[in-house]
Design a protein around this motif. Sequence first.
Motif, PDB file in Angstrom:
ATOM      1  N   LYS A  21       0.831  -1.206   0.000  1.00 59.01           N
ATOM      2  CA  LYS A  21       0.000   0.000   0.000  1.00 59.01           C
ATOM      3  C   LYS A  21       0.863   1.252   0.000  1.00 59.01           C
ATOM      4  O   LYS A  21       0.561   2.233  -0.692  1.00 59.01           O
ATOM      5  CB  LYS A  21      -0.938  -0.006   1.208  1.00 59.01           C
ATOM      6  CG  LYS A  21      -1.876   1.181   1.262  1.00 59.01           C
ATOM      7  CD  LYS A  21      -2.895   1.020   2.362  1.00 59.01           C
ATOM      8  CE  LYS A  21      -2.263   1.062   3.737  1.00 59.01           C
ATOM      9  NZ  LYS A  21      -3.258   1.011   4.826  1.00 59.01           N
ATOM     10  N   ALA A  22       1.960   1.221   0.752  1.00 61.99           N
ATOM     11  CA  ALA A  22       2.856   2.381   0.787  1.00 61.99           C
ATOM     12  C   ALA A  22       3.498   2.613  -0.575  1.00 61.99           C
ATOM     13  O   ALA A  22       3.600   3.764  -1.035  1.00 61.99           O
ATOM     14  CB  ALA A  22       3.930   2.171   1.853  1.00 61.99           C
ATOM     15  N   LEU A  23       3.920   1.542  -1.243  1.00 57.89           N
ATOM     16  CA  LEU A  23       4.523   1.680  -2.572  1.00 57.89           C
ATOM     17  C   LEU A  23       3.513   2.204  -3.585  1.00 57.89           C
ATOM     18  O   LEU A  23       3.829   3.070  -4.411  1.00 57.89           O
ATOM     19  CB  LEU A  23       5.077   0.332  -3.027  1.00 57.89           C
ATOM     20  CG  LEU A  23       6.286  -0.206  -2.243  1.00 57.89           C
ATOM     21  CD1 LEU A  23       6.645  -1.607  -2.726  1.00 57.89           C
ATOM     22  CD2 LEU A  23       7.483   0.727  -2.380  1.00 57.89           C
ATOM     23  N   LEU A  24       2.290   1.677  -3.527  1.00 55.76           N
ATOM     24  CA  LEU A  24       1.255   2.125  -4.451  1.00 55.76           C
ATOM     25  C   LEU A  24       0.929   3.597  -4.230  1.00 55.76           C
ATOM     26  O   LEU A  24       0.822   4.379  -5.188  1.00 55.76           O
ATOM     27  CB  LEU A  24       0.001   1.275  -4.282  1.00 55.76           C
ATOM     28  CG  LEU A  24      -1.166   1.614  -5.211  1.00 55.76           C
ATOM     29  CD1 LEU A  24      -0.832   1.209  -6.648  1.00 55.76           C
ATOM     30  CD2 LEU A  24      -2.439   0.914  -4.758  1.00 55.76           C
ATOM     31  N   ALA A  25       0.767   3.982  -2.964  1.00 51.60           N
ATOM     32  CA  ALA A  25       0.457   5.379  -2.656  1.00 51.60           C
ATOM     33  C   ALA A  25       1.580   6.297  -3.112  1.00 51.60           C
ATOM     34  O   ALA A  25       1.334   7.370  -3.684  1.00 51.60           O
ATOM     35  CB  ALA A  25       0.207   5.536  -1.156  1.00 51.60           C
ATOM     36  N   ALA A  26       2.824   5.886  -2.886  1.00 49.40           N
ATOM     37  CA  ALA A  26       3.963   6.711  -3.305  1.00 49.40           C
ATOM     38  C   ALA A  26       3.996   6.872  -4.821  1.00 49.40           C
ATOM     39  O   ALA A  26       4.276   7.969  -5.337  1.00 49.40           O
ATOM     40  CB  ALA A  26       5.264   6.086  -2.810  1.00 49.40           C
ATOM     41  N   ALA A  27       3.709   5.784  -5.547  1.00 54.79           N
ATOM     42  CA  ALA A  27       3.709   5.857  -7.015  1.00 54.79           C
ATOM     43  C   ALA A  27       2.638   6.813  -7.525  1.00 54.79           C
ATOM     44  O   ALA A  27       2.894   7.636  -8.419  1.00 54.79           O
ATOM     45  CB  ALA A  27       3.504   4.458  -7.594  1.00 54.79           C
ATOM     46  N   PHE A  28       1.433   6.740  -6.958  1.00 55.72           N
ATOM     47  CA  PHE A  28       0.365   7.627  -7.403  1.00 55.72           C
ATOM     48  C   PHE A  28       0.646   9.077  -7.012  1.00 55.72           C
ATOM     49  O   PHE A  28       0.328  10.003  -7.768  1.00 55.72           O
ATOM     50  CB  PHE A  28      -0.973   7.176  -6.832  1.00 55.72           C
ATOM     51  CG  PHE A  28      -1.667   6.152  -7.681  1.00 55.72           C
ATOM     52  CD1 PHE A  28      -2.288   6.519  -8.870  1.00 55.72           C
ATOM     53  CD2 PHE A  28      -1.704   4.821  -7.313  1.00 55.72           C
ATOM     54  CE1 PHE A  28      -2.924   5.580  -9.665  1.00 55.72           C
ATOM     55  CE2 PHE A  28      -2.331   3.867  -8.103  1.00 55.72           C
ATOM     56  CZ  PHE A  28      -2.947   4.256  -9.284  1.00 55.72           C
ATOM     57  N   VAL A  29       1.229   9.288  -5.837  1.00 61.15           N
ATOM     58  CA  VAL A  29       1.551  10.661  -5.425  1.00 61.15           C
ATOM     59  C   VAL A  29       2.599  11.263  -6.356  1.00 61.15           C
ATOM     60  O   VAL A  29       2.476  12.419  -6.791  1.00 61.15           O
ATOM     61  CB  VAL A  29       2.036  10.675  -3.961  1.00 61.15           C
ATOM     62  CG1 VAL A  29       2.669  12.030  -3.622  1.00 61.15           C
ATOM     63  CG2 VAL A  29       0.872  10.403  -3.017  1.00 61.15           C
ATOM     64  N   MET A  30       3.641  10.489  -6.669  1.00 63.02           N
ATOM     65  CA  MET A  30       4.676  11.011  -7.568  1.00 63.02           C
ATOM     66  C   MET A  30       4.113  11.293  -8.959  1.00 63.02           C
ATOM     67  O   MET A  30       4.429  12.317  -9.567  1.00 63.02           O
ATOM     68  CB  MET A  30       5.837  10.013  -7.646  1.00 63.02           C
ATOM     69  CG  MET A  30       6.680   9.965  -6.384  1.00 63.02           C
ATOM     70  SD  MET A  30       8.200   9.007  -6.590  1.00 63.02           S
ATOM     71  CE  MET A  30       7.517   7.373  -6.884  1.00 63.02           C
ATOM     72  N   ALA A  31       3.274  10.378  -9.457  1.00 65.40           N
ATOM     73  CA  ALA A  31       2.656  10.607 -10.770  1.00 65.40           C
ATOM     74  C   ALA A  31       1.767  11.836 -10.741  1.00 65.40           C
ATOM     75  O   ALA A  31       1.756  12.643 -11.693  1.00 65.40           O
ATOM     76  CB  ALA A  31       1.857   9.377 -11.191  1.00 65.40           C
ATOM     77  N   GLY A  32       1.013  12.014  -9.655  1.00 67.15           N
ATOM     78  CA  GLY A  32       0.149  13.183  -9.539  1.00 67.15           C
ATOM     79  C   GLY A  32       0.932  14.477  -9.498  1.00 67.15           C
ATOM     80  O   GLY A  32       0.557  15.472 -10.136  1.00 67.15           O
ATOM     81  N   ILE A  33       2.038  14.482  -8.758  1.00 70.73           N
ATOM     82  CA  ILE A  33       2.867  15.684  -8.688  1.00 70.73           C
ATOM     83  C   ILE A  33       3.452  16.026 -10.051  1.00 70.73           C
ATOM     84  O   ILE A  33       3.488  17.193 -10.465  1.00 70.73           O
ATOM     85  CB  ILE A  33       3.984  15.493  -7.640  1.00 70.73           C
ATOM     86  CG1 ILE A  33       3.375  15.424  -6.230  1.00 70.73           C
ATOM     87  CG2 ILE A  33       5.004  16.617  -7.719  1.00 70.73           C
ATOM     88  CD1 ILE A  33       4.377  15.098  -5.143  1.00 70.73           C
ATOM     89  N   LEU A  34       3.905  14.996 -10.782  1.00 69.18           N
ATOM     90  CA  LEU A  34       4.448  15.232 -12.123  1.00 69.18           C
ATOM     91  C   LEU A  34       3.386  15.790 -13.064  1.00 69.18           C
ATOM     92  O   LEU A  34       3.666  16.682 -13.875  1.00 69.18           O
ATOM     93  CB  LEU A  34       5.027  13.935 -12.683  1.00 69.18           C
ATOM     94  CG  LEU A  34       6.349  13.466 -12.077  1.00 69.18           C
ATOM     95  CD1 LEU A  34       6.742  12.104 -12.644  1.00 69.18           C
ATOM     96  CD2 LEU A  34       7.460  14.489 -12.346  1.00 69.18           C
ATOM     97  N   GLN A  35       2.159  15.285 -12.954  1.00 69.28           N
ATOM     98  CA  GLN A  35       1.092  15.785 -13.819  1.00 69.28           C
ATOM     99  C   GLN A  35       0.738  17.237 -13.508  1.00 69.28           C
ATOM    100  O   GLN A  35       0.316  17.977 -14.400  1.00 69.28           O
ATOM    101  CB  GLN A  35      -0.149  14.906 -13.682  1.00 69.28           C
ATOM    102  CG  GLN A  35       0.011  13.546 -14.339  1.00 69.28           C
ATOM    103  CD  GLN A  35      -1.207  12.666 -14.180  1.00 69.28           C
ATOM    104  OE1 GLN A  35      -1.097  11.487 -13.890  1.00 69.28           O
ATOM    105  NE2 GLN A  35      -2.389  13.224 -14.379  1.00 69.28           N
TER     106      GLN A  35
END
Length: 200
Positions: free
Chosen positions: A21-35
């Motif tokens: 869950k931590a890895l998934l959340a981190a991936a989505f947060v990083m993708a969101g910040i990049l967008q």
Amino acid sequence: MSFCTRYCEATYRFPGKTIAKALLAAAFVMAGILQLTAPEPFLAITPDWVVWPQTVIRVTGLLEILGASALYVPRLRRAAGLALAAYAICVFPANIKHAMDSAAEASAFPGWWYHGPRLALQPIIVWWALWCSGVIDWPFHGRRNHPTDWSRPSRQAQTQRLDPLDARAVFRSREILIHNRMNPDTTMLSVNAVVMMIKG
């Protein structure tokens, strides 16, 4: 579900799910910040039929961050998992377009060594979001725990529910054992007293 049950389930939760869950959340947060901060690469792979692509990319980036954060809110976790899984399905056309555009250019980077595994990973991301949020348990729900595996609750522990009186007794036992941890002679008497509290 009583407070004691929620406490026990949180204490003996399968640690692999917490890490995932931590890895998934981190991936989505990083993708969101990049967008939000650098939407140009995402605009390049957005299909032509998407209306107002720049606005869509920024809004979805914000939703990715909110969805990842909601994974850590118990009341919102299942809804967040469903939303992130649906989002992973909706962006699949953009992943296909990215791969096809790359295939059309012989010198394009990255090549199929990236796009092949990336396309295959998308269904896993959908499952990942559903599993981490507790929407599904597959394929681990049928596994039996080893007697010495204290990281996961047994099926009996998962189905057991305590009423409020039992919950108070369990927490009282925890306080007694902590208080008497330096005095082994009184520990057994304390345990017997708690057992009588639960049975009575």
